[in-house]
Enzyme design. Structure first.
Site, PDB file in Angstrom:
ATOM      1  CB  CYS A 136      -0.933  -0.004   1.237  1.00  0.00           C
ATOM      2  SG  CYS A 136      -2.032   1.450   1.426  1.00  0.00           S
ATOM      3  CB  CYS A 139      -0.594   2.605   4.012  1.00  0.00           C
ATOM      4  SG  CYS A 139      -2.128   1.977   3.273  1.00  0.00           S
ATOM      5  CG  ASP A 140       3.158   1.224   4.554  1.00  0.00           C
ATOM      6  OD1 ASP A 140       2.520   1.403   5.254  1.00  0.00           O
ATOM      7  OD2 ASP A 140       2.913  -0.114   4.022  1.00  0.00           O
TER       8      ASP A 140
END
Ligand code: NAP
Length: 309
Positions: A136, A139-140
Site C-alpha cells: 500500500c 499507507c506507507d
C-alpha cells in the site's frame, strides 16, 4: 439460532454498502458483515479516486466514509465478523453464514467480499513484509521520503503508486515483466512525465534482500537473461488482486482465478446467492462498477424473495 434475515451481505466495500442502502430502501431485514475495522473496502487505501462521477479527486477514505454514512442514514450498522463458511440448509431452504462467534440465518446472501493484494511469492518477500515490503503505497509511502524504492507491476495500481511515490521519494524504479503497461493511458502519461522514475521493462523480480530492512531487490531481464541488484529501501508490490472467496470453497463453484461466476445481475449458480463487486467475474473492477453491482444484486435478491414467497 435466533433471527432470520431476508438478506445477509458479506463485505462493506462499495458493493456491499450500496447493496445495504438498496436493501434497506426496499425494507428488507438485513445484516452486513465486514471483517475489517474500516468500511470502504480497498478504496480505503487509495489516496485519490478521480473517476467516480461527481466527486473528482476525493480520497478513498473519504469516499468509503461517505458510503458508510449514507448507509447509516437508512439504519445500516456493519457488524465485525470474519466468515468461516456458508451453508445451505435443505430443511428450511435458508442459508447459514457461519463465523467463529455466530451463525446468521438468511433467505438470501449477497457476496461482496472483494479482493486483496496478490503476493510475488519470491524469497525475502514475506520475511521483509512491513520492513520495507509494502502492498500500500498511500499507507506507507511517507516512510520513504527522499529514499529509493521499487514498484513491481504494470497495471493501474502500479502506475498510480509509482506516480504517488515519485512525489515523495528520490528515485522510483518500476519493475514490469512485459514491454507495455496495462494502466489507463492518462495515468501512464503522468508516469512517463516523472523525471525520477525509471521503468525496467521485461524484468522479473527474483528476490528481495536485506537483514532487518529491505536493502535491495534482485531483478532479471527476460530478454538479456542478466540479473542485477537494485539498491532500494522499499519494495511496493502492485501485481493485482486475489478474490476473498476461500470461505466459499466447497459451497459453490468458482472460476479458476477463484472469482464467483456471476453476470451483471449478480445471479450465481446457487439460487438465492448473489455476487457483487470485485469478487465476481467481470472485466472492469472499479468503484463505479462495484456500486452498480450492489444495486443489481439487491434487485435480483428481491425478485428471488418474491418468487420464494
Ligand atoms: P492488474 O491490472 O491485474 O495488473 C497487475 C500487474 O501486475 C500486471 O501488469 C501484471 O503483469 C503484473 N503481475 C501480475 N503477477 C505478477 C507477478 N507474479 N510478478 C510480476 N508481475 C506480475 O492489477 P491492478 O493494477 O491491481 O488493478 C486491478 C484492477 O483495479 C484493474 O481492473 C484496474 O484497472 C483497477 N484499478 C483502477 C484504478 C483506477 O481506475 N483509478 C486504480 C487501481 C486499480 P502483466 O501485465 O504482464 O499481466
Amino acid at each position: 439460532m435466533e433471527e432470520l434475515y431476508d438478506c445477509v451481505i458479506v463485505g462493506a466495500g462499495p458493493a456491499g454498502l450500496t447493496a445495504a442502502i438498496y436493501a434497506r430502501r426496499a425494507r428488507l431485514k438485513i445484516a452486513i458483515l465486514e471483517k475489517s475495522f474500516v468500511a470502504g473496502g480497498q478504496i480505503a487505501d487509495s489516496s485519490e479516486v478521480d473517476n467516480y462521477p461527481g466527486l473528482p479527486g476525493i480520497s478513498g477514505a473519504d469516499l468509503g466514509d461517505a458510503f458508510l454514512e449514507h448507509a447509516k442514514k437508512f439504519g445500516v450498522q456493519t457488524v465485525r465478523e470474519d466468515i468461516a463458511s456458508v451453508e445451505y440448509d435443505t430443511q428450511s431452504g435458508n442459508f447459514h453464514i457461519c463465523t467463529a462467534r455466530h451463525t446468521y440465518q438468511t433467505k438470501t446472501v449477497i457476496l461482496a467480499s472483494g479482493a486483496r493484494h496478490r503476493h510475488l511469492d519470491i524469497p525475502g518477500e514475506e520475511e521483509l513484509s512491513g520492513m520495507g515490503v509494502s502492498y500500500c503505497a498511500t499507507c506507507d509511502g511517507a516512510f520513504f521520503r527522499d529514499r529509493t524504492v521499487a514498484v513491481v507491476g504494470g497495471g493501474n495500481s502500479a502506475v498510480e503508486d509509482a506516480v504517488f511515490l515519485s512525489r515523495i521519494c528520490r528515485k522510483v524504479y518500476v519493475i514490469h515483466r512485459r514491454d507495455e503497461l496495462r494502466g489507463d493511458k492518462s495515468a501512464q502519461e503522468a508516469l512517463f512525465a516523472r523525471e525520477n522514475v525509471e521503468i525496467l521493462w521485461d524484468t522479473l523480480p527474483v528476490r528481495i534482500q536485506g537483514e532487518d530492512q529491505v536493502e535491495g531487490i534482485a531483478v532479471l531481464n527476460k530478454k538479456t537473461g542478466k540479473e542485477r541488484l537494485l539498491m532500494v529501501d522499499g519494495v511496493f508490490v502492485a501485481v493485482g488482486m486475489v478474490p476473498n472467496t476461500e470461505f466459499l470453497r466447497g459451497f459453490m463453484e468458482l472460476d479458476k482465478g477463484g472469482y464467483i461466476k456471476a453476470g451483471e445481475d449478480g445471479i450465481t449458480a446457487v439460487p438465492g446467492v448473489f455476487a457483487a463487486g470485485d469478487v465476481r467475474t467481470k472485466k472492469l473492477r472499479q468503484v463505479v462498477t462495484a456500486v452498480s453491482d450492489g444495486a443489481n444484486a439487491v434487485y435480483s435478491a428481491e425478485e428471488y424473495l418474491l418468487k420464494k414467497g
